[in-house]
Design a protein around this motif. Structure first.
Motif, PDB file in Angstrom:
ATOM      1  N   ASP A  85      -2.994  -3.746   4.880  1.00  9.98           N
ATOM      2  CA  ASP A  85      -4.099  -4.298   5.657  1.00  9.98           C
ATOM      3  C   ASP A  85      -4.033  -5.812   5.487  1.00  9.98           C
ATOM      4  OD1 ASP A  85      -6.576  -5.338   6.486  1.00  9.98           O
ATOM      5  OD2 ASP A  85      -7.625  -3.501   5.938  1.00  9.98           O
ATOM      6  N   SER A  86      -3.842  -6.538   6.566  1.00  9.10           N
ATOM      7  CA  SER A  86      -3.638  -7.987   6.490  1.00  9.10           C
ATOM      8  C   SER A  86      -4.826  -8.735   5.884  1.00  9.10           C
ATOM      9  CB  SER A  86      -3.315  -8.555   7.872  1.00  9.10           C
ATOM     10  OG  SER A  86      -4.408  -8.358   8.743  1.00  9.10           O
ATOM     11  N   THR A  87      -5.988  -8.087   5.810  1.00  9.28           N
ATOM     12  CA  THR A  87      -7.143  -8.759   5.201  1.00  9.28           C
ATOM     13  C   THR A  87      -7.082  -8.722   3.675  1.00  9.28           C
ATOM     14  OG1 THR A  87      -8.535  -6.765   5.252  1.00  9.28           O
ATOM     15  CG2 THR A  87      -8.614  -8.217   7.192  1.00  9.28           C
ATOM     16  N   VAL A  88      -6.170  -7.907   3.113  1.00 10.94           N
ATOM     17  CA  VAL A  88      -5.972  -7.837   1.662  1.00 10.94           C
ATOM     18  C   VAL A  88      -4.467  -8.000   1.424  1.00 10.94           C
ATOM     19  CG1 VAL A  88      -6.410  -6.516  -0.443  1.00 10.94           C
ATOM     20  CG2 VAL A  88      -7.913  -6.221   1.538  1.00 10.94           C
ATOM     21  N   PRO A  89      -3.961  -9.230   1.456  1.00 10.32           N
ATOM     22  CA  PRO A  89      -2.522  -9.459   1.472  1.00 10.32           C
ATOM     23  C   PRO A  89      -1.768  -9.111   0.188  1.00 10.32           C
ATOM     24  CG  PRO A  89      -3.697 -11.537   1.364  1.00 10.32           C
ATOM     25  CD  PRO A  89      -4.727 -10.464   1.569  1.00 10.32           C
ATOM     26  N   ASP A  90      -2.447  -8.950  -0.943  1.00  7.90           N
ATOM     27  CA  ASP A  90      -1.729  -8.708  -2.197  1.00  7.90           C
ATOM     28  C   ASP A  90      -1.700  -7.241  -2.618  1.00  7.90           C
ATOM     29  OD1 ASP A  90      -4.419  -8.568  -2.774  1.00  7.90           O
ATOM     30  OD2 ASP A  90      -4.265  -9.626  -4.678  1.00  7.90           O
ATOM     31  N   SER A  91      -2.243  -6.348  -1.786  1.00  8.50           N
ATOM     32  CA  SER A  91      -2.345  -4.934  -2.151  1.00  8.50           C
ATOM     33  C   SER A  91      -2.098  -4.029  -0.950  1.00  8.50           C
ATOM     34  CB  SER A  91      -3.746  -4.626  -2.694  1.00  8.50           C
ATOM     35  OG  SER A  91      -4.020  -5.375  -3.848  1.00  8.50           O
ATOM     36  N   PHE A  92      -1.821  -2.768  -1.270  1.00  7.08           N
ATOM     37  CA  PHE A  92      -1.765  -1.692  -0.288  1.00  7.08           C
ATOM     38  C   PHE A  92      -2.822  -0.683  -0.691  1.00  7.08           C
ATOM     39  CE2 PHE A  92       2.665  -3.198  -0.451  1.00  7.08           C
ATOM     40  CZ  PHE A  92       2.928  -3.408   0.887  1.00  7.08           C
ATOM     41  N   PHE A  93      -3.189   0.209   0.246  1.00  7.23           N
ATOM     42  CA  PHE A  93      -4.124   1.255  -0.157  1.00  7.23           C
ATOM     43  C   PHE A  93      -3.599   2.637   0.182  1.00  7.23           C
ATOM     44  CE2 PHE A  93      -5.708   0.335   4.172  1.00  7.23           C
ATOM     45  CZ  PHE A  93      -5.938   1.595   4.696  1.00  7.23           C
ATOM     46  N   LEU A  94      -4.044   3.598  -0.624  1.00  2.35           N
ATOM     47  CA  LEU A  94      -3.813   5.010  -0.374  1.00  2.35           C
ATOM     48  C   LEU A  94      -5.087   5.573   0.218  1.00  2.35           C
ATOM     49  CD1 LEU A  94      -2.196   6.141  -3.749  1.00  2.35           C
ATOM     50  CD2 LEU A  94      -1.060   6.061  -1.525  1.00  2.35           C
ATOM     51  N   ALA A  95      -4.972   6.522   1.138  1.00  2.91           N
ATOM     52  CA  ALA A  95      -6.148   7.153   1.737  1.00  2.91           C
ATOM     53  C   ALA A  95      -6.061   8.667   1.616  1.00  2.91           C
ATOM     54  CB  ALA A  95      -6.274   6.731   3.200  1.00  2.91           C
ATOM     55  N   ASP A  96      -5.340   9.141   0.609  1.00  3.69           N
ATOM     56  CA  ASP A  96      -5.070  10.570   0.449  1.00  3.69           C
ATOM     57  C   ASP A  96      -5.294  10.942  -1.019  1.00  3.69           C
ATOM     58  OD1 ASP A  96      -3.880  13.076   0.118  1.00  3.69           O
ATOM     59  OD2 ASP A  96      -2.073  12.559   1.237  1.00  3.69           O
ATOM     60  N   GLU A  97      -6.305  11.756  -1.263  1.00  3.67           N
ATOM     61  CA  GLU A  97      -6.663  12.149  -2.634  1.00  3.67           C
ATOM     62  C   GLU A  97      -5.513  12.877  -3.334  1.00  3.67           C
ATOM     63  OE1 GLU A  97      -8.715  12.125  -5.993  1.00  3.67           O
ATOM     64  OE2 GLU A  97      -9.699  11.378  -4.190  1.00  3.67           O
ATOM     65  N   ALA A  98      -4.795  13.742  -2.626  1.00  3.73           N
ATOM     66  CA  ALA A  98      -3.670  14.458  -3.236  1.00  3.73           C
ATOM     67  C   ALA A  98      -2.569  13.481  -3.646  1.00  3.73           C
ATOM     68  CB  ALA A  98      -3.120  15.517  -2.274  1.00  3.73           C
ATOM     69  N   ALA A  99      -2.355  12.436  -2.851  1.00  7.29           N
ATOM     70  CA  ALA A  99      -1.355  11.420  -3.201  1.00  7.29           C
ATOM     71  C   ALA A  99      -1.764  10.679  -4.468  1.00  7.29           C
ATOM     72  CB  ALA A  99      -1.169  10.444  -2.044  1.00  7.29           C
ATOM     73  N   VAL A 100      -3.048  10.356  -4.575  1.00  5.87           N
ATOM     74  CA  VAL A 100      -3.549   9.687  -5.784  1.00  5.87           C
ATOM     75  C   VAL A 100      -3.308  10.585  -6.992  1.00  5.87           C
ATOM     76  CG1 VAL A 100      -5.627   8.841  -6.969  1.00  5.87           C
ATOM     77  CG2 VAL A 100      -5.251   8.285  -4.546  1.00  5.87           C
ATOM     78  N   GLN A 101      -3.655  11.860  -6.875  1.00  3.74           N
ATOM     79  CA  GLN A 101      -3.461  12.794  -7.984  1.00  3.74           C
ATOM     80  C   GLN A 101      -1.983  12.934  -8.345  1.00  3.74           C
ATOM     81  OE1 GLN A 101      -5.421  16.429  -6.899  1.00  3.74           O
ATOM     82  NE2 GLN A 101      -7.458  15.529  -7.067  1.00  3.74           N
ATOM     83  N   ALA A 102      -1.121  12.977  -7.348  1.00  6.75           N
ATOM     84  CA  ALA A 102       0.315  13.092  -7.608  1.00  6.75           C
ATOM     85  C   ALA A 102       0.819  11.869  -8.366  1.00  6.75           C
ATOM     86  CB  ALA A 102       1.081  13.261  -6.297  1.00  6.75           C
TER      87      ALA A 102
END
Length: 143
Positions: A85-102
């Protein structure tokens, strides 16, 4: 004093940016499959938004199978998507709970981390390291 861009110049720029982002995202998988399903496929693959075939690295899938509990293998859809997200240039985000758990099970992120507002933000250097460790099972998406 420089001329200010007109509204039509700005809309042209926005249209061009959307086209470029679309081209960048052409390589992103359009149908994410569950890890358990990919493990059963002879040639684990899916189709990208651009219509090409995305082959999964079987060795990476087997590493994930060994490291993750069976219940999570049935929930986790691959590739795991990290969103830019270009408004947060130093990070990426996950939007999937299963991915976070993995990623927590893989010891890639702290088990204390929690999603807020449907997202979990992760610094770019860490995301790049994770993507490199699990080729074909992780992708970065322009949001």
């Amino acid at each position: 004093m420089p001329d200010r861009p007109s509204a039509s110049d700005e809309s042209t720029l926005l249209r061009w940016m959307r086209l470029e982002i679309g081209r960048i995202n052409d390589g992103v998988v359009s149908e994410r499959k569950r890890l358990s399903r990919l493990l059963r496929e002879e040639h684990p693959s899916s189709v990208t938004k651009g219509g090409n075939r995305h082959d999964f690295d079987r060795d990476v899938l087997l590493r994930l199978e060994q490291a993750l509990p069976e219940a999570l293998q049935r929930r986790l859809r691959l590739p795991i998507l990290f969103y830019f997200d270009s408004t947060v240039p130093d990070s990426f985000f996950l939007a999937d709970e299963a991915a976070v758990q993995a990623l927590q099970n893989l010891s890639e992120i702290s088990p204390l981390r929690r999603m807020q507002g449907g997202r979990l933000w992760i610094g770019k250097p860490l995301v790049y390291a994770i993507v490199n460790r699990y080729p074909t099972a992780m992708q970065i998406v322009m949001h």
